[in-house]
Design a protein around this motif. Structure first.
Motif, mmCIF file in Angstrom:
data_model
loop_
_atom_site.group_PDB
_atom_site.id
_atom_site.type_symbol
_atom_site.label_atom_id
_atom_site.label_comp_id
_atom_site.label_asym_id
_atom_site.label_seq_id
_atom_site.Cartn_x
_atom_site.Cartn_y
_atom_site.Cartn_z
ATOM 1 N N CYS A 1 10.796 48.631 -76.372
ATOM 2 C CA CYS A 1 10.124 48.350 -75.108
ATOM 3 C C CYS A 1 8.651 48.101 -75.417
ATOM 4 O O CYS A 1 8.179 48.326 -76.530
ATOM 5 N N ASP A 2 7.945 47.647 -74.431
ATOM 6 C CA ASP A 2 6.528 47.346 -74.615
ATOM 7 C C ASP A 2 5.737 48.660 -74.575
ATOM 8 O O ASP A 2 5.091 48.994 -73.584
ATOM 9 N N ASN A 3 5.822 49.396 -75.675
ATOM 10 C CA ASN A 3 5.188 50.709 -75.741
ATOM 11 C C ASN A 3 3.687 50.638 -75.488
ATOM 12 O O ASN A 3 3.124 51.427 -74.734
ATOM 13 N N ARG A 4 3.034 49.666 -76.131
ATOM 14 C CA ARG A 4 1.584 49.583 -76.034
ATOM 15 C C ARG A 4 1.131 49.187 -74.631
ATOM 16 O O ARG A 4 0.240 49.812 -74.052
ATOM 17 N N GLY A 5 1.799 48.170 -74.081
ATOM 18 C CA GLY A 5 1.450 47.707 -72.741
ATOM 19 C C GLY A 5 1.702 48.777 -71.687
ATOM 20 O O GLY A 5 0.901 48.973 -70.766
ATOM 21 N N GLY A 6 2.813 49.490 -71.821
ATOM 22 C CA GLY A 6 3.147 50.537 -70.859
ATOM 23 C C GLY A 6 2.140 51.671 -70.913
ATOM 24 O O GLY A 6 1.699 52.183 -69.870
ATOM 25 N N ALA A 7 1.763 52.066 -72.125
ATOM 26 C CA ALA A 7 0.801 53.158 -72.286
ATOM 27 C C ALA A 7 -0.561 52.750 -71.730
ATOM 28 O O ALA A 7 -1.246 53.542 -71.074
ATOM 29 N N ARG A 8 -0.937 51.506 -71.973
ATOM 30 C CA ARG A 8 -2.215 51.000 -71.469
ATOM 31 C C ARG A 8 -2.232 51.091 -69.940
ATOM 32 O O ARG A 8 -3.206 51.558 -69.341
ATOM 33 N N ALA A 9 -1.122 50.701 -69.310
ATOM 34 C CA ALA A 9 -1.033 50.736 -67.845
ATOM 35 C C ALA A 9 -1.148 52.164 -67.313
ATOM 36 O O ALA A 9 -1.809 52.413 -66.294
ATOM 37 N N ALA A 10 -0.517 53.109 -67.999
ATOM 38 C CA ALA A 10 -0.556 54.506 -67.544
ATOM 39 C C ALA A 10 -1.972 55.064 -67.641
ATOM 40 O O ALA A 10 -2.481 55.686 -66.699
ATOM 41 N N ALA A 11 -2.622 54.825 -68.796
ATOM 42 C CA ALA A 11 -3.977 55.358 -68.984
ATOM 43 C C ALA A 11 -4.953 54.691 -68.013
ATOM 44 O O ALA A 11 -5.822 55.347 -67.431
ATOM 45 N N VAL B 1 -8.955 53.342 -72.621
ATOM 46 C CA VAL B 1 -10.197 54.131 -72.557
ATOM 47 C C VAL B 1 -11.368 53.350 -73.162
ATOM 48 O O VAL B 1 -12.522 53.581 -72.788
ATOM 49 N N ALA B 2 -11.074 52.398 -74.066
ATOM 50 C CA ALA B 2 -12.148 51.604 -74.666
ATOM 51 C C ALA B 2 -12.836 50.721 -73.624
ATOM 52 O O ALA B 2 -13.982 50.292 -73.801
ATOM 53 N N GLU B 3 -12.127 50.444 -72.526
ATOM 54 C CA GLU B 3 -12.670 49.548 -71.488
ATOM 55 C C GLU B 3 -13.649 50.264 -70.556
ATOM 56 O O GLU B 3 -14.341 49.616 -69.770
ATOM 57 N N VAL B 4 -13.644 51.606 -70.586
ATOM 58 C CA VAL B 4 -14.482 52.375 -69.658
ATOM 59 C C VAL B 4 -15.557 53.120 -70.455
ATOM 60 O O VAL B 4 -15.238 54.016 -71.224
#
Lengths: 358, 358
Positions: free
Chosen positions: A175-185, A219-222
């Motif tokens: 599954c899109d592990n990275r994309g999903g985690a990014r959305a959750a964070a 978190v890098a975006e904030v």
């Protein structure tokens, strides 16, 4: 112990049907060139005598066993303790049964048994293998490559310096592990939380590494959101989630949100937060990953999480393998993985599911 | 999908070791008659080349696959939902691993798949089979007999008019279901309870029938204790226990004790008793069967129950099969079953474990 009793033989079927041994063999093995009335007589004789074709003999003709091995690279106790595997096996089982293929689950006590698993795979007892939950430096992918059985992996396999270059023919489903985690964070940050922590999975698995990367993306975006002390290592189990959450509270008592690498980790974190007197989501918002039924809906409060279709992933793995075995594999080898993915991966989408915990 | 890559061949090993193909074959297959220094050279070459002996070829010589099938006659979803099976598989796995035998779990969606399982067993992929959780009129025992593979059953198999006379060679392992149930029911009566009910298991399984018989033994000893309305059918699951307990309360609101056919049934019963405002054990004493970790200790209140050694039963089944395969089976065929048992059974003892619920 059932003694070996005399089973009805091919000869007995031939005698009963009044045809030659070769004719029976052709009918039983699904071959052409037998006239319908003759074939019908053979089938009746097979039924009357309760003849079971010898699979080994049959597979010499068809080169198929109609059986697929499933290997979970975890100790047997873990396989039964984590509902993730049951869900994946359910999907695999449905697909294999629909194609009258036998699911052969090869259980192990641990990594030391993987050589024996490879020996069984190499022994000509199955047509292919579905392999999941690989860990870093597991010898299994290499052993399976040497065994020469068609394989589909669940989860992107590791390709480290030790295991050598990726086999360009490898197929995996993830599954899109990275994309999903990014959305959750991101969701936790969008709630206005500024001390967003991550309890990781077992970091010797690509799924845990990819989810950690997704958290870092967000978190890098904030500005000011990144603090390495907010990342604590877990292991995808509730007990690991408890340990990691205790460690996190000791390090950063001002934490106001937690993204757990899976729902079981979140379960452990929720327990520790309750013990510590913190309210969820008022004091600490919590999100998980998997949306594993029935875990995520039954936590207190119900868990905001990233849904992946675990059963569907199992089904797809089985389907890709069976299609590959019948020669149609190239059609399904479509999507390439995300950055860093090598081999040929099919990446399934994820969805953020909002419940009361965040 | 891993492409079939060239595996090191027997010929390559022979060339590397500087010996004949036949010599390599003898060493690899554990045969005698090869001088020690030569055998050592072959072993080194095998290791250096990473040669995996072809199991199919090897088993033509040894007639062994070093693999044992486990068949649970339940849908795959049930196998993963009931910790009983995980415990039994753990015992089996430990014993098989200790003898470097592969555990091959054959999962099914339901009874319709049993013919396919039998075909796999008949196909020469395993040396024997361990079969448990049989239901009445399941075609599996007959199919397995026809497949001609050595088998040990977990739980006394049914022998009905339909399935014909028992195979005198059948070996099974079971616990003392009737004696254990009798002890549990007697314990409830000894507490002074006079309306002692029984929530049964799935009555198409011998274990459920034997436990019902044990309950009847006990209530028959106390004048006035027998009342057929106090027996309600369950199915060994928590949901079945809830249903049966509701039915029981509707029929006999004066019930003061419940013997549940297993711990999962007791779990369901406890839930319904709590809902109905009854205190355990003050208003209704409750006892289970299995002492299944961690269920029995974590109920509220902790459960009085009949302990059987589930993991040990799995180990013993595996041991009996392996000993039978190596020709030593007669030594272990000792204990005959209780009244009504046919075939050759090893019956393990049970113990009443007292906790707070009764």
């Amino acid at each position: 112990m059932t003694e070996a009793v005399s089973r009805p033989t091919l000869e007995a079927v031939a005698a009963r049907a009044g045809v030659s041994r070769a004719t029976v063999s052709r009918v039983v093995n699904g071959g052409d060139g037998v006239r319908a009335p003759l074939a019908e007589r053979v089938r009746r004789a097979v039924e009357e005598l309760g003849y079971v074709p010898n699979q080994a003999a049959r597979s010499l003709v068809t080169r198929r066993h109609d059986a697929v091995a499933v290997v979970v690279a975890e100790p047997e106790s873990r396989v039964f303790a984590d509902p993730f595997f049951a869900l994946q096996l359910r999907g695999i089982g449905k697909e294999l049964t629909a194609h009258d293929n036998q699911l052969v689950l090869l259980l192990t006590e641990g990594r030391a048994d993987h050589t024996r698993v490879a020996r069984y795979l190499a022994g000509g007892h199955v047509d292919g293998a579905l392999v999941f939950s690989l860990h870093l430096d597991d010898p299994l992918p290499g052993l399976i490559r040497d065994a020469g059985v068609p394989t589909v992996f669940g989860g992107r396999p590791h390709w480290s310096a030790d295991t050598g270059a990726p086999d360009p023919g490898v197929v995996y489903v993830d599954c899109d592990n990275r994309g999903g985690a990014r959305a959750a964070a991101r969701h936790l940050l969008d709630l206005g939380r500024r001390r967003v922590a991550h309890l990781t999975g077992a970091l010797d698995q690509t799924s845990a590494v990819d989810r950690l990367d997704g958290y870092r993306d967000a978190v890098a975006e904030v500005p000011g959101a990144y603090d390495p002390r907010l990342v604590v290592e877990g292991d995808f189990t509730p007990a690991g989630g408890e340990r990691a959450m205790r460690e996190l509270l000791a390090r950063c008592p001002d934490v106001d949100a937690v993204f757990a690498a899976n729902d079981l980790t979140a379960l452990g974190a929720l327990r520790v937060l309750r013990e510590s007197g913190r309210r969820v989501p008022e004091d600490v918002a919590v999100a998980g990953f998997d949306d594993m039924a029935p875990v995520a809906e039954q936590t207190d409060p119900p868990l905001t999480t990233v849904r992946q279709d675990i059963e569907g992933m199992g089904r797809l793995m089985a389907r890709l393998l069976l299609e590959g075995l019948s020669g149609g594999r190239d059609r399904e080898r479509t999507t390439a993985g995300g950055p860093g993915a090598r081999g040929k991966g099919v990446i399934l989408p994820t969805t953020l599911i909002r419940r009361a915990s965040a």
